[in-house]
Design an enzyme around this catalytic site. Structure first.
Site, PDB file in Angstrom:
ATOM      1  CG  ASP A 167      -1.810   1.190   1.333  1.00 39.60           C
ATOM      2  OD1 ASP A 167      -2.686   1.330   0.457  1.00 39.60           O
ATOM      3  OD2 ASP A 167      -1.630   2.007   2.255  1.00 39.60           O
ATOM      4  CE  LYS A 179      -1.770   5.182   0.854  1.00 40.22           C
ATOM      5  NZ  LYS A 179      -1.973   4.897   2.270  1.00 40.22           N
TER       6      LYS A 179
HETATM    7  P1  NHO Z   1     -14.806  -0.696   0.667  1.00 39.14           P
HETATM    8  O1  NHO Z   1     -15.495  -0.315   1.942  1.00 39.14           O
HETATM    9  O2  NHO Z   1     -14.355  -2.080   0.458  1.00 39.14           O
HETATM   10  O3  NHO Z   1     -15.811  -0.282  -0.516  1.00 39.14           O
HETATM   11  C1  NHO Z   1     -15.583  -0.620  -1.840  1.00 39.14           C
HETATM   12  C2  NHO Z   1     -16.903  -0.474  -2.612  1.00 39.14           C
HETATM   13  O4  NHO Z   1     -16.643  -0.702  -4.001  1.00 39.14           O
HETATM   14  C3  NHO Z   1     -17.986  -1.456  -2.211  1.00 39.14           C
HETATM   15  O5  NHO Z   1     -19.237  -0.803  -2.241  1.00 39.14           O
HETATM   16  C4  NHO Z   1     -17.929  -2.526  -3.325  1.00 39.14           C
HETATM   17  O6  NHO Z   1     -19.167  -3.169  -3.523  1.00 39.14           O
HETATM   18  C5  NHO Z   1     -17.587  -1.652  -4.500  1.00 39.14           C
HETATM   19  N1  NHO Z   1     -16.947  -2.344  -5.629  1.00 39.14           N
HETATM   20  C6  NHO Z   1     -15.800  -3.045  -5.635  1.00 39.14           C
HETATM   21  N2  NHO Z   1     -15.548  -3.511  -6.872  1.00 39.14           N
HETATM   22  C7  NHO Z   1     -16.538  -3.074  -7.675  1.00 39.14           C
HETATM   23  C8  NHO Z   1     -16.842  -3.198  -9.057  1.00 39.14           C
HETATM   24  N3  NHO Z   1     -16.047  -3.871  -9.875  1.00 39.14           N
HETATM   25  N4  NHO Z   1     -17.973  -2.607  -9.533  1.00 39.14           N
HETATM   26  C9  NHO Z   1     -18.804  -1.908  -8.701  1.00 39.14           C
HETATM   27  N5  NHO Z   1     -18.545  -1.753  -7.403  1.00 39.14           N
HETATM   28  C10 NHO Z   1     -17.449  -2.329  -6.878  1.00 39.14           C
HETATM   29  O7  NHO Z   1     -13.500   0.217   0.407  1.00 39.14           O
HETATM   30  P2  NHO Z   1     -13.247   1.720   0.946  1.00 39.14           P
HETATM   31  O8  NHO Z   1     -12.557   1.706   2.236  1.00 39.14           O
HETATM   32  O9  NHO Z   1     -14.506   2.501   0.810  1.00 39.14           O
HETATM   33  O10 NHO Z   1     -12.176   2.244  -0.127  1.00 39.14           O
HETATM   34  C11 NHO Z   1     -12.574   2.697  -1.386  1.00 39.14           C
HETATM   35  C12 NHO Z   1     -11.365   3.185  -2.153  1.00 39.14           C
HETATM   36  O11 NHO Z   1     -10.749   4.246  -1.436  1.00 39.14           O
HETATM   37  C13 NHO Z   1     -10.268   2.119  -2.349  1.00 39.14           C
HETATM   38  O12 NHO Z   1      -9.651   2.285  -3.596  1.00 39.14           O
HETATM   39  C14 NHO Z   1      -9.275   2.468  -1.246  1.00 39.14           C
HETATM   40  O13 NHO Z   1      -7.955   2.042  -1.530  1.00 39.14           O
HETATM   41  C15 NHO Z   1      -9.373   3.969  -1.289  1.00 39.14           C
HETATM   42  N6  NHO Z   1      -8.869   4.583  -0.125  1.00 39.14           N
HETATM   43  C16 NHO Z   1      -9.400   4.322   1.113  1.00 39.14           C
HETATM   44  C17 NHO Z   1      -8.806   4.853   2.235  1.00 39.14           C
HETATM   45  C18 NHO Z   1      -9.440   4.603   3.573  1.00 39.14           C
HETATM   46  O14 NHO Z   1      -9.030   5.157   4.597  1.00 39.14           O
HETATM   47  N7  NHO Z   1     -10.506   3.797   3.651  1.00 39.14           N
HETATM   48  C19 NHO Z   1      -7.636   5.611   2.043  1.00 39.14           C
HETATM   49  C20 NHO Z   1      -7.186   5.944   0.766  1.00 39.14           C
HETATM   50  C21 NHO Z   1      -7.812   5.407  -0.296  1.00 39.14           C
HETATM   51  O15 NHO Z   1      -6.050   7.114   2.874  1.00 39.14           O
HETATM   52  C22 NHO Z   1      -6.704   5.923   3.125  1.00 39.14           C
HETATM   53  C23 NHO Z   1      -5.670   4.779   3.185  1.00 39.14           C
HETATM   54  O16 NHO Z   1      -4.771   4.737   2.401  1.00 39.14           O
HETATM   55  C24 NHO Z   1      -5.908   3.778   4.204  1.00 39.14           C
HETATM   56  C25 NHO Z   1      -4.720   2.793   4.321  1.00 39.14           C
HETATM   57  N8  NHO Z   1      -5.216   1.474   4.636  1.00 39.14           N
HETATM   58  C26 NHO Z   1      -3.777   3.268   5.393  1.00 39.14           C
HETATM   59  O17 NHO Z   1      -3.140   4.303   5.226  1.00 39.14           O
HETATM   60  O18 NHO Z   1      -3.625   2.551   6.460  1.00 39.14           O
END
Ligand code: NHO
Length: 367
Positions: free
Chosen positions: A226, A230
């Protein structure tokens, strides 16, 4: 004059997607209050196996939208059909990709070349192959569509926009260094705190998982990928041709013996067997009056990108981070010896969604 209609399509309604939808509702109302602002219409929302869309591009009401999506009986559209539906819209369209899907990321050049703008926190498109990166920006340049991904690094923190401003105003970025993972930040701030002795490594990992700071399988955080993604994005933005997130040294914190155990639970169960290794690292740093942290760095002049454990003086900004905060330091000619530092919450639905909504505003300004 009648306000311009802008159609919004949202793919992904999980942790980030749900928060984004409520921010979108707020923004739509705010823009609606000003007759010269564009009028936002949510025309499609989908998640895995579910879709809700209005074939005539009539706006979907925001109230209980997630429940309506869950209850929707509309037949899911294959991705290519979704893109065709959006490309045929009578007004500008912005696609919001709140998934972590590689399949969707692979379609970005196609989406952009059809004049559809993209905003997304999905790291896959920008940290995959260098060819995909080039195809995305070539497609955007030729169609004039916008593509923004602030939240792909440091969630809502202004990391990518700051870096772009530095580069575009002629500063010379020499080095970027920081803590890029909320999970790793939390783990090391509690395993090797600047004051007190901290807990056992395996206990801290278990605690982080319990508190919801890790991926369902903590190995997905501990393998460093991850963070490597970045770093790949930032390195490319300063002009380094990084081939992939596995084309430079990335230190994994998963003991070799546990790489292939079947489940995350079994991994956590066996992790205490390897506490001695991490304890040794912590003690060797302590002997130098330092603490150990999991960082990523880019030496622009030497073209060296790396991710892994490093020791820092207790007084260093990286050492004294709190909770699951991120910190990113930009060393540049203009800023001299004291880097420009961006710091704060780097994970979580609301702050990540803010970066996405902010990007949406940037696209609206261009439309
Ligand atoms: P979820 O909760 O798994 O939600 C994903 C959604 O996408 C679900 O509704 C699923 O049904 C849908 N989906 C997946 N594949 C699909 C497809 N082919 N067609 C239609 N729908 C589909 O994931 P999140 O947490 O909401 O994350 C969403 C995006 O944001 C991801 O790309 C994730 O990498 C990105 N993101 C999340 C975070 C966070 O905090 N949750 C961060 C950055 C980006 O800065 C954060 C981070 O880097 C956290 C990291 N783990 C850390 O620093 O420790």
């Amino acid at each position: 004059p009648t306000p311009k209609d802008v159609y919004i399509a949202v793919i992904g309604a999980g942790g980030v997607g749900k928060c984004f939808l409520s921010q979108l509702e707020f923004l739509s109302k705010r823009l609606a209050a000003n007759s010269s602002s564009p009028r936002l219409s949510l025309v499609l929302i989908s998640r895995s196996k579910k879709i809700l869309y209005s074939p005539q591009y009539a706006p979907l009401p925001f109230d209980n939208i997630s429940t309506k999506l869950a209850d929707s009986t509309q037949q899911p559209l294959p991705l290519t059909k979704t893109i065709e539906f959006l490309a045929a819209a009578p007004s500008k369209v912005i696609l919001v990709d709140n998934t972590s899907s590689q399949d969707i990321a692979d379609q970005y050049p196609n989406v952009l070349s059809r004049g559809i703008s993209i905003v997304t926190p999905n790291k896959k498109a920008f940290s995959g192959s260098y060819q995909l990166w080039q195809d995305i920006f070539a497609a955007a340049a030729s169609s004039g569509a916008g593509v923004y991904h602030e939240s792909s690094v440091g969630a809502g923190l202004p990391v990518i926009s700051t870096l772009k401003d530095l580069v575009d105003t002629g500063d010379s970025v020499t080095r970027i260094e920081g803590v890029f993972s909320g999970t790793m930040s939390f783990l090391f701030n509690s395993f090797a705190p600047t004051e007190g002795s901290g807990g056992k490594w395996s206990a801290e990992v278990a605690k982080a998982k319990e508190l919801g700071y890790t991926e369902p399988d903590p190995r997905d955080d501990l393998n460093g990928l991850d963070v490597a993604r970045k770093l790949t994005i930032l390195a490319r933005l300063v002009g380094l041709q990084v081939e992939s997130p596995t084309s430079f040294p990335v230190q994994s914190l998963i003991p070799k013996e546990l790489e292939s155990v079947a489940s995350g639970d079994e991994f956590l169960q066996r992790l205490p067997e390897f506490d001695a290794q991490m304890e040794e690292t912590k003690i060797s740093a302590e002997k130098e009056g330092k603490v150990v942290r999991f960082v990523g760095s880019i030496d622009v002049e030497k073209n060296v990108v790396k991710v892994g454990l490093e020791k820092f003086d207790r007084s260093h900004a990286i050492a004294s981070l709190k909770g699951s905060d991120n910190i990113i330091s930009f060393y540049t000619k203009r800023y001299g010896a004291n880097p420009l530092i961006v710091q704060g919450a780097g994970a979580g639905g609301e702050v990540t969604a803010m970066g996405v909504t902010g990007d949406l505003l940037r696209v609206l300004q261009r439309i």
